[in-house]
Design a protein around this motif. Structure first.
Motif, short mmCIF file in Angstrom:
data_model
loop_
_atom_site.label_atom_id
_atom_site.label_comp_id
_atom_site.label_asym_id
_atom_site.label_seq_id
_atom_site.Cartn_x
_atom_site.Cartn_y
_atom_site.Cartn_z
N HIS A 26 -87.84 -58.07 18.48
CA HIS A 26 -87.57 -56.76 19.07
C HIS A 26 -86.33 -56.88 19.95
O HIS A 26 -86.33 -57.68 20.89
CB HIS A 26 -88.75 -56.28 19.92
CG HIS A 26 -89.88 -55.76 19.10
ND1 HIS A 26 -90.83 -56.57 18.53
CD2 HIS A 26 -90.19 -54.49 18.74
CE1 HIS A 26 -91.69 -55.83 17.86
NE2 HIS A 26 -91.33 -54.57 17.97
N LYS A 30 -90.97 -55.27 23.08
CA LYS A 30 -92.00 -54.28 22.75
C LYS A 30 -92.71 -53.81 24.02
O LYS A 30 -93.04 -52.64 24.15
CB LYS A 30 -92.99 -54.90 21.77
CG LYS A 30 -93.87 -53.92 21.06
CD LYS A 30 -94.56 -54.49 19.85
CE LYS A 30 -95.33 -55.75 20.13
NZ LYS A 30 -96.18 -56.16 19.01
N ARG A 35 -88.49 -50.61 19.98
CA ARG A 35 -88.99 -50.36 18.63
C ARG A 35 -88.13 -51.04 17.56
O ARG A 35 -88.63 -51.45 16.54
CB ARG A 35 -89.04 -48.87 18.35
CG ARG A 35 -89.85 -48.09 19.39
CD ARG A 35 -90.80 -47.12 18.76
NE ARG A 35 -91.46 -46.23 19.70
CZ ARG A 35 -92.37 -46.58 20.59
NH1 ARG A 35 -92.68 -47.84 20.73
NH2 ARG A 35 -92.96 -45.71 21.37
N THR A 37 -86.22 -53.70 15.46
CA THR A 37 -86.33 -55.13 15.24
C THR A 37 -85.20 -55.61 14.34
O THR A 37 -84.60 -54.84 13.61
CB THR A 37 -87.68 -55.51 14.59
OG1 THR A 37 -87.76 -54.90 13.31
CG2 THR A 37 -88.86 -55.13 15.46
#
Length: 109
Positions: A26, A30, A35, A37
């Motif tokens: 991430h 996170k 959100r 990645t």
């Protein structure tokens, strides 16, 4: 990303090989509502989290480019590239091990 032969190319360390295990990182942690990645090798992923706190990742190192240009990652990437095929060791930096002391001394939040 993996090609047709199953060879993975890490966008961070730029190493390539079937021995590299892909791992989703991430860009913003996170736990900090991140959100997005990026798929990097597991060695790089472990090294990122050994070197940087979640706060540092969120504020300063939230892109592949930003990670790549930091001195500790540059040194590690250079070293990892010389190790040949196979997984490489990961070691926490002195700064990360003592992050709570740094925060007390420098007033970081």
């Amino acid at each position: 990303t993996k090609d047709m032969s199953g060879t993975f190319h890490c966008p961070l360390c730029e190493r390539e090989g079937a021995f590299l295990m892909p791992s989703k990182h991430h860009l913003i942690p996170k736990s900090r509502e991140g959100r997005e990645t990026v798929e990097i090798c597991e060695d790089c992923h472990r090294q990122i989290h050994a070197l940087f706190t979640l706060q540092e990742l969120e504020r300063e190192h939230n892109t592949i480019e930003a990670l790549r240009v930091t001195e500790p990652m540059r040194r590690w990437i250079k070293w990892a590239g010389k190790q040949g095929g196979g997984r490489v060791a990961v070691r926490a930096s002195h700064a990360k091990k003592n992050w709570h002391q740094k925060d007390k001394i420098y007033g970081a939040v």
